[in-house]
Motif scaffolding. Structure first.
Motif, PDB file in Angstrom:
ATOM      1  N   GLY A   1       0.772  -1.235   0.000  1.00 50.12           N
ATOM      2  CA  GLY A   1       0.000   0.000   0.000  1.00 50.12           C
ATOM      3  C   GLY A   1       0.798   1.277   0.000  1.00 50.12           C
ATOM      4  N   VAL A   2       1.525   1.588   1.082  1.00 57.11           N
ATOM      5  CA  VAL A   2       2.116   2.927   1.193  1.00 57.11           C
ATOM      6  C   VAL A   2       3.358   3.032   0.299  1.00 57.11           C
ATOM      7  N   ASP A   3       3.392   4.073  -0.503  1.00 58.95           N
ATOM      8  CA  ASP A   3       4.511   4.318  -1.409  1.00 58.95           C
ATOM      9  C   ASP A   3       5.696   4.846  -0.594  1.00 58.95           C
ATOM     10  N   MET A   4       6.810   4.114  -0.637  1.00 57.44           N
ATOM     11  CA  MET A   4       7.945   4.459   0.215  1.00 57.44           C
ATOM     12  C   MET A   4       8.459   5.878  -0.030  1.00 57.44           C
ATOM     13  N   SER A   5       8.488   6.317  -1.292  1.00 63.60           N
ATOM     14  CA  SER A   5       9.093   7.627  -1.560  1.00 63.60           C
ATOM     15  C   SER A   5       8.250   8.776  -0.995  1.00 63.60           C
ATOM     16  N   GLU A   6       6.974   8.525  -0.718  1.00 66.73           N
ATOM     17  CA  GLU A   6       6.141   9.606  -0.182  1.00 66.73           C
ATOM     18  C   GLU A   6       5.674   9.316   1.242  1.00 66.73           C
ATOM     19  N   ALA A   7       6.195   8.211   1.829  1.00 71.62           N
ATOM     20  CA  ALA A   7       5.718   7.812   3.166  1.00 71.62           C
ATOM     21  C   ALA A   7       6.225   8.768   4.240  1.00 71.62           C
ATOM     22  N   LYS A   8       5.389   9.059   5.208  1.00 72.03           N
ATOM     23  CA  LYS A   8       5.777   9.914   6.342  1.00 72.03           C
ATOM     24  C   LYS A   8       6.530   9.085   7.383  1.00 72.03           C
ATOM     25  N   VAL A   9       6.268   7.770   7.398  1.00 70.46           N
ATOM     26  CA  VAL A   9       6.940   6.874   8.344  1.00 70.46           C
ATOM     27  C   VAL A   9       7.480   5.680   7.569  1.00 70.46           C
ATOM     28  N   ILE A  10       8.735   5.317   7.825  1.00 71.74           N
ATOM     29  CA  ILE A  10       9.304   4.109   7.211  1.00 71.74           C
ATOM     30  C   ILE A  10       9.920   3.259   8.317  1.00 71.74           C
ATOM     31  N   VAL A  11       9.583   1.976   8.313  1.00 74.77           N
ATOM     32  CA  VAL A  11      10.217   1.030   9.232  1.00 74.77           C
ATOM     33  C   VAL A  11      11.080   0.126   8.356  1.00 74.77           C
ATOM     34  N   ALA A  12      12.396   0.217   8.547  1.00 74.73           N
ATOM     35  CA  ALA A  12      13.304  -0.527   7.671  1.00 74.73           C
ATOM     36  C   ALA A  12      14.027  -1.615   8.437  1.00 74.73           C
ATOM     37  N   GLY A  13      14.186  -2.751   7.780  1.00 75.64           N
ATOM     38  CA  GLY A  13      14.882  -3.879   8.395  1.00 75.64           C
ATOM     39  C   GLY A  13      16.172  -4.185   7.670  1.00 75.64           C
ATOM     40  N   GLY A  14      17.149  -4.691   8.418  1.00 75.04           N
ATOM     41  CA  GLY A  14      18.432  -5.075   7.832  1.00 75.04           C
ATOM     42  C   GLY A  14      18.680  -6.552   8.029  1.00 75.04           C
ATOM     43  N   ARG A  15      19.936  -6.925   7.851  1.00 74.79           N
ATOM     44  CA  ARG A  15      20.298  -8.338   7.976  1.00 74.79           C
ATOM     45  C   ARG A  15      19.960  -8.876   9.368  1.00 74.79           C
ATOM     46  N   GLY A  16      19.848  -7.962  10.328  1.00 69.40           N
ATOM     47  CA  GLY A  16      19.511  -8.356  11.699  1.00 69.40           C
ATOM     48  C   GLY A  16      18.132  -8.978  11.837  1.00 69.40           C
ATOM     49  N   VAL A  17      17.266  -8.868  10.824  1.00 67.53           N
ATOM     50  CA  VAL A  17      15.932  -9.503  10.940  1.00 67.53           C
ATOM     51  C   VAL A  17      16.017 -11.015  10.736  1.00 67.53           C
ATOM     52  N   LYS A  18      17.162 -11.464  10.245  1.00 68.77           N
ATOM     53  CA  LYS A  18      17.509 -12.902  10.172  1.00 68.77           C
ATOM     54  C   LYS A  18      16.765 -13.733   9.108  1.00 68.77           C
ATOM     55  N   GLY A  19      15.715 -13.241   8.552  1.00 65.07           N
ATOM     56  CA  GLY A  19      14.984 -14.018   7.539  1.00 65.07           C
ATOM     57  C   GLY A  19      13.738 -13.262   7.114  1.00 65.07           C
ATOM     58  N   PRO A  20      13.053 -13.745   6.042  1.00 69.40           N
ATOM     59  CA  PRO A  20      11.853 -13.031   5.568  1.00 69.40           C
ATOM     60  C   PRO A  20      10.814 -12.873   6.674  1.00 69.40           C
ATOM     61  N   GLU A  21      10.688 -13.885   7.531  1.00 70.23           N
ATOM     62  CA  GLU A  21       9.661 -13.816   8.594  1.00 70.23           C
ATOM     63  C   GLU A  21      10.015 -12.750   9.635  1.00 70.23           C
ATOM     64  N   GLY A  22      11.314 -12.379   9.698  1.00 65.87           N
ATOM     65  CA  GLY A  22      11.741 -11.336  10.637  1.00 65.87           C
ATOM     66  C   GLY A  22      11.170  -9.968  10.291  1.00 65.87           C
ATOM     67  N   PHE A  23      10.651  -9.829   9.031  1.00 63.88           N
ATOM     68  CA  PHE A  23      10.035  -8.553   8.646  1.00 63.88           C
ATOM     69  C   PHE A  23       8.615  -8.414   9.200  1.00 63.88           C
ATOM     70  N   GLU A  24       8.021  -9.548   9.639  1.00 63.20           N
ATOM     71  CA  GLU A  24       6.616  -9.499  10.072  1.00 63.20           C
ATOM     72  C   GLU A  24       6.362  -8.480  11.191  1.00 63.20           C
ATOM     73  N   PRO A  25       7.168  -8.514  12.315  1.00 64.26           N
ATOM     74  CA  PRO A  25       6.909  -7.501  13.344  1.00 64.26           C
ATOM     75  C   PRO A  25       7.131  -6.072  12.828  1.00 64.26           C
ATOM     76  N   LEU A  26       8.074  -5.921  11.885  1.00 63.98           N
ATOM     77  CA  LEU A  26       8.302  -4.577  11.325  1.00 63.98           C
ATOM     78  C   LEU A  26       7.087  -4.124  10.516  1.00 63.98           C
TER      79      LEU A  26
END
Ligand code: FAD
Length: 323
Positions: A197-222
């Motif tokens: 849904g939200v377009d990153m380039s115009e988003a007011k809030v971005i939650v970004a994950g790095g290698r520390g999320v450990k896997g695709p499922e690590g993005f779920e809480p983000l």
């Protein structure tokens, strides 16, 4: 002296992108009381013309043609030049979007004008306007003043305030016909990826994950946190390279450049190439279990801890404030 300014509005999926209104805000600053003309290019753009007026365009000029259904630099270039020939503006404003980045150098070359790209702030007004733009991947800012010739600049989304919308404002809408021909490329079909849904380039809030999320499922809480804050998900290249997420989410020197009001970096070390894409965010919150992580050098708020404990705690606390 007043300037006649033309602003290219950008339409996606039948709606104007926010950067179009921010471009009208920038146009007001440099117009010095002069006329602001909105330009809309597409195969069916009349429907959004009035919205440009509501945000402050004195007049709107449309160019419609079946070949303009999808963006191509040839097609939109020809259409824009037809409007330019009619209007002969002193100033041109585009959004610094994928489309604006592609089209603006082509138009500048045709007009033999300069181009100030990726403007994030304007100091002064009218003829005295000074354009401020980041250079060296955001490590320094350059101030540019144009002394003569047409002024042509692009603005980075999310940096310049858009005027208040006033639905009672209406302006004249006219059309320019352009003979769109000799296109070197034709877009037959556009296959869009399903996004959240939200377009990153115009988003007011971005939650970004790095290698520390450990896997695709690590993005779920983000994703849960981003949803709660009405924001978008982003990622470091580390996370993309590890196949935890799609490359379309990559932020940084070789990814997207973003400037949200709030950037939450979780499990991202803060490599210089990542900082190049997000360090101009208004407020940066970093979550990292390494207290020495580089990301803390640019963070306004740093949380040393395990993101899998910290992010659920943040979600809980935010939910309490929303009750
Ligand atoms: P890492 O550096 O591995 O960091 C992971 C972090 O997660 C560490 O700090 C660790 O302490 C933390 N962590 C681990 N587990 C947890 C946990 N449970 N809770 C909290 N924290 C945890 N990178 C980009 O991002 N964007 C770009 O556009 C980009 N362009 C590049 C262009 C070039 C030419 C080059 C050479 C590199 C580019 N890079 C880019 C890559 C960049 O150099 C880094 O390799 C990359 O940003 C690292 O990603 P990361 O921070 O996710 O991973």
């Amino acid at each position: 002296m007043s300037n006649k300014v033309i602003v290219l509005g950008e339409v996606r999926d039948g709606a104007l992108r926010n950067v179009s209104f921010e471009a009208i805000g920038a146009a007001k600053t440099v117009a010095g009381g002069g006329e602001i003309v909105g330009v809309l290019i597409g195969d069916d753009v009349q429907g959004v013309a009035q919205e440009m007026s509501a945000y402050g365009a004195d007049r709107v000029v449309t160019v419609e043609h079946p070949h303009l259904k999808h963006y191509t630099s040839d097609g939109f270039g020809q259409a824009f030049m037809a409007v330019h020939e009619q209007e002969q503006p002193d100033v041109i404003v585009f959004g610094h979007t994928a489309q604006g980045k592609d089209l603006s150098p082509k138009i500048a070359a045709k007009l033999q004008s300069g181009l100030v790209s990726d403007v994030t702030e304007i100091e002064g007004e009218g003829e005295d306007a000074i354009f401020i733009r980041p250079i060296y991947s955001g490590k320094a800012f350059e101030k540019v003043k144009i002394n003569e010739g047409p002024v042509f600049f692009t603005i980075r989304p999310n940096n310049i305030a858009s005027p208040e919308k006033d639905d009672s404002r209406s302006g004249d809408v006219s059309s320019v016909s352009a003979d769109i021909q000799n296109l070197r490329s034709v877009v037959k079909d556009v296959v869009t990826k399903a996004t959240d849904g939200v377009d990153m380039s115009e988003a007011k809030v971005i939650v970004a994950g790095g290698r520390g999320v450990k896997g695709p499922e690590g993005f779920e809480p983000l994703k849960d946190l981003a949803d709660l804050l009405g924001g978008a998900i982003g990622a470091s290249r580390g996370a993309c390279d590890a196949d935890y997420c799609d490359y379309s989410l990559q932020i940084g020197q070789t990814g997207k450049v973003v400037t949200p009001d709030l950037y939450i970096a979780a499990g991202i070390s803060g490599a210089i190439q990542h900082l190049a894409g997000m360090s101009n965010s208004k407020v940066i919150v970093a979550i990292n279990k390494d207290p020495e992580a580089n990301i803390f050098k640019v963070a306004d708020y740093g949380i040393v801890g395990d993101l899998f404990e910290v992010v659920p705690m943040m979600i809980e606390e935010i939910k309490k404030t929303k009750v």
